[in-house]
Design an enzyme around this catalytic site. Structure first.
Site, PDB file in Angstrom:
ATOM      1  N   GLU A   1      -5.196   1.363   2.711  1.00 36.01           N
ATOM      2  CA  GLU A   1      -5.027   0.222   3.613  1.00 36.01           C
ATOM      3  C   GLU A   1      -5.171   0.648   5.063  1.00 36.01           C
ATOM      4  O   GLU A   1      -5.780  -0.068   5.872  1.00 36.01           O
ATOM      5  CB  GLU A   1      -3.652  -0.421   3.381  1.00 36.01           C
ATOM      6  N   GLU A   2      -4.629   1.808   5.405  1.00 35.27           N
ATOM      7  CA  GLU A   2      -4.623   2.243   6.801  1.00 35.27           C
ATOM      8  C   GLU A   2      -6.023   2.534   7.327  1.00 35.27           C
ATOM      9  O   GLU A   2      -6.241   2.499   8.544  1.00 35.27           O
ATOM     10  CB  GLU A   2      -3.736   3.486   6.966  1.00 35.27           C
TER      11      GLU A   2
ATOM     12  N   ASP B   1       6.315   1.163   6.660  1.00 31.80           N
ATOM     13  CA  ASP B   1       4.894   0.854   6.467  1.00 31.80           C
ATOM     14  C   ASP B   1       4.300   1.746   5.396  1.00 31.80           C
ATOM     15  O   ASP B   1       3.685   2.755   5.717  1.00 31.80           O
ATOM     16  CB  ASP B   1       4.172   1.020   7.801  1.00 31.80           C
TER      17      ASP B   1
ATOM     18  N   HIS C   1       4.312   4.164  12.267  1.00 30.58           N
ATOM     19  CA  HIS C   1       3.301   4.985  12.947  1.00 30.58           C
ATOM     20  C   HIS C   1       3.904   5.795  14.095  1.00 30.58           C
ATOM     21  O   HIS C   1       3.228   6.073  15.092  1.00 30.58           O
ATOM     22  CB  HIS C   1       2.161   4.107  13.485  1.00 30.58           C
TER      23      HIS C   1
ATOM     24  N   HIS D   1       0.831  -1.210   0.000  1.00 26.18           N
ATOM     25  CA  HIS D   1       0.000   0.000   0.000  1.00 26.18           C
ATOM     26  C   HIS D   1       0.863   1.255   0.000  1.00 26.18           C
ATOM     27  O   HIS D   1       1.924   1.307   0.618  1.00 26.18           O
ATOM     28  CB  HIS D   1      -0.987   0.004   1.174  1.00 26.18           C
TER      29      HIS D   1
ATOM     30  N   ASP E   1      -0.421   4.373   0.824  1.00 28.95           N
ATOM     31  CA  ASP E   1      -0.865   5.359   1.816  1.00 28.95           C
ATOM     32  C   ASP E   1      -0.068   5.221   3.106  1.00 28.95           C
ATOM     33  O   ASP E   1       0.419   4.141   3.451  1.00 28.95           O
ATOM     34  CB  ASP E   1      -2.365   5.229   2.095  1.00 28.95           C
TER      35      ASP E   1
ATOM     36  N   GLU F   1       4.266  -6.695   4.050  1.00 27.59           N
ATOM     37  CA  GLU F   1       4.211  -6.056   5.361  1.00 27.59           C
ATOM     38  C   GLU F   1       5.546  -6.214   6.098  1.00 27.59           C
ATOM     39  O   GLU F   1       6.311  -7.145   5.818  1.00 27.59           O
ATOM     40  CB  GLU F   1       3.083  -6.682   6.196  1.00 27.59           C
TER      41      GLU F   1
END
Length: 439
Positions: free
Chosen positions: A173-174, A139, A397, A106, A108, A197
């Site tokens: 995705e998030e 990520d 994150h 992903h 995003d 991932e």
């Protein structure tokens, strides 16, 4: 992960593909996409950059505007932001006469937060001490660029796949997986998939699910000086909190799935946001708790929801106020189902074999606690899927997100060799097929 210098038991084609991986090109693409702040509803420029790279390396490239009005009617649509527009991007190579392997990532990212907390600019790729820093390096823009580089290395090495290799760059995705769902609905499925991932090079054929919920505990407002005339919902929440902690312990005792054994808390119940009251000197009218409820692969979601609702009702039944004014549970926002692929599936064995051939050691196989787009590939697309990639999810994150630079290069090599083993090689003398772009 340290790749073996000898390259292990590689065929000539596999060796050429692994050696064709170009770290500088990989990092140049990553620098470009890191510089684009591709948070929710602002992913299009980053998707355009990835599509441009796919075309440049000779992939059949499908780029389309996602119809969110239509997608929102799908029963698996669970986006927890107001999705308005966005692009799907899929690049494909190979003859298409054998198995199709998907490499999915992903584009995003979550917001950078307070930029002052970062040592390096979040939207600028920085290299220091063998690590790369920037929002998305873990990520998961870093791994997505590794997947693109794996496809480029296969082309550079002159490898002709009998099957097909798809590189999927998805949005959303998030916040619930809308881009992955749109890609499946577009028809982009396969015989196996690797979602890149950050698993620290663990092969994960299982992912836990996560259901978002909102719990409201009613109270009775009163002037703060006359507190005894009101009903404090904070006080009423305490036995509910304790019962939910007990529920969590019950659900994580004697875990059935072998891939999650040894994990301290594979299916966590987290109450992450609490709000109560409108004024410091007023007894709060209600308390609202928003949380995340972990679910196991194979678990019926309706049954899991009933267990939480039942625990809340049980705790409330012991209080006279709550019996007459029962708390409510709503299931809101992202609803990530769990997913599982059999460890004997060809996508697992092909990937494990590639890791061992390049690294010299047998990779670990396990499950991951967090939700991911794997669930949509498995549950909606019927595609056997694993999670696999470099990096530690604990570094995502948060400020100063970082990853070992060489790990991204190693990942591209592993993915290239896996594609050869899963998709097979075009027989000698078979003409290669030119693939046009679809836009």
């Amino acid at each position: 992960m340290k790749l073996a210098a000898s390259g292990g038991a590689l065929t000539p084609e596999e060796r050429r593909a692994a050696e064709a991986v170009d770290a500088e090109r990989l990092f140049a693409l990553l620098a470009d996409v890191i510089a684009i702040e591709s948070v929710a509803n602002r992913e299009t420029p980053a998707q355009q950059r990835v599509a441009k790279e796919m075309r440049a390396i000779g992939l059949e490239t499908d780029v389309w505007e996602i119809d969110f009005e239509r997608l929102r009617r799908h029963p698996a649509y669970t986006a927890d932001v107001d999705r308005r527009d966005g692009l799907g991007v899929v690049g494909t190579m190979g003859r298409g006469e054998g198995r199709t392997l998907i490499l999915n990532g992903h584009i995003d990212v979550v917001p950078a937060g307070e930029v002052a907390r970062w040592t390096h600019p979040p939207f600028e790729l920085t290299q220091r001490g063998g690590r790369l820093f920037g929002r998305g390096v873990v990520d998961m823009k870093g791994q997505l660029c590794s997947a693109v580089e794996a496809a480029r290395a296969l082309r550079e090495a002159g490898v002709e796949l009998a099957g097909a290799l798809q590189v999927q760059s998805v949005i959303g995705e998030e916040d619930g997986g809308s881009g992955m769902l749109a890609t499946i609905e577009r028809g982009h499925t396969g015989d196996g998939a690797i979602v890149v991932e950050p698993t620290e090079f663990v092969i994960a054929p299982a992912q836990a699910g996560a259901l978002s919920f909102r719990l409201t505990v009613p109270g009775l407002a009163a002037h703060g000086a006359l507190r005894e005339e009101g009903v404090d919902p904070v006080e009423k929440f305490i036995p509910i909190f304790q019962r939910l902690r007990t529920l969590e312990a019950e659900r994580n005792r004697d875990v059935a799935d072998v891939l999650f054994r040894g994990e301290a808390l594979p299916f966590a119940l987290t109450m992450g946001r609490l709000r109560a009251g409108i004024w410091p000197s007023t007894v709060a009218e209600s308390l609202v708790v928003e949380g995340r409820y972990g679910v196991a692969p194979g678990e019926e979601l309706a049954g899991a929801r009933r267990a939480l609702e039942g625990a809340v009702a049980e705790a409330a039944s012991g209080d006279a106020w709550l019996r007459d004014h029962p708390p409510t549970v709503e299931w809101t926002g992202a609803q990530f189902a769990a997913a599982r692929t059999d460890e004997s599936d060809p996508v697992v064995s092909a990937l494990a074999g590639a890791v061992q051939s390049l690294g010299g050691t047998e990779p670990r196989v396990g499950g991951v606690r967090y939700g991911a787009d794997m669930r949509l590939l498995v549950n909606q697309g019927q595609v056997p899927t694993v999670l696999f990639g470099p990096g530690d999810v604990r570094r995502s994150h948060r400020p100063d997100e970082s990853i070992h630079a060489e790990d991204l290069v190693d990942t591209a090599r592993i993915l290239a060799v896996t594609a050869i083993r899963f998709c097979g090689l075009l027989a000698s003398g078979s003409p290669a097929r030119e693939l046009p772009d679809r836009v």
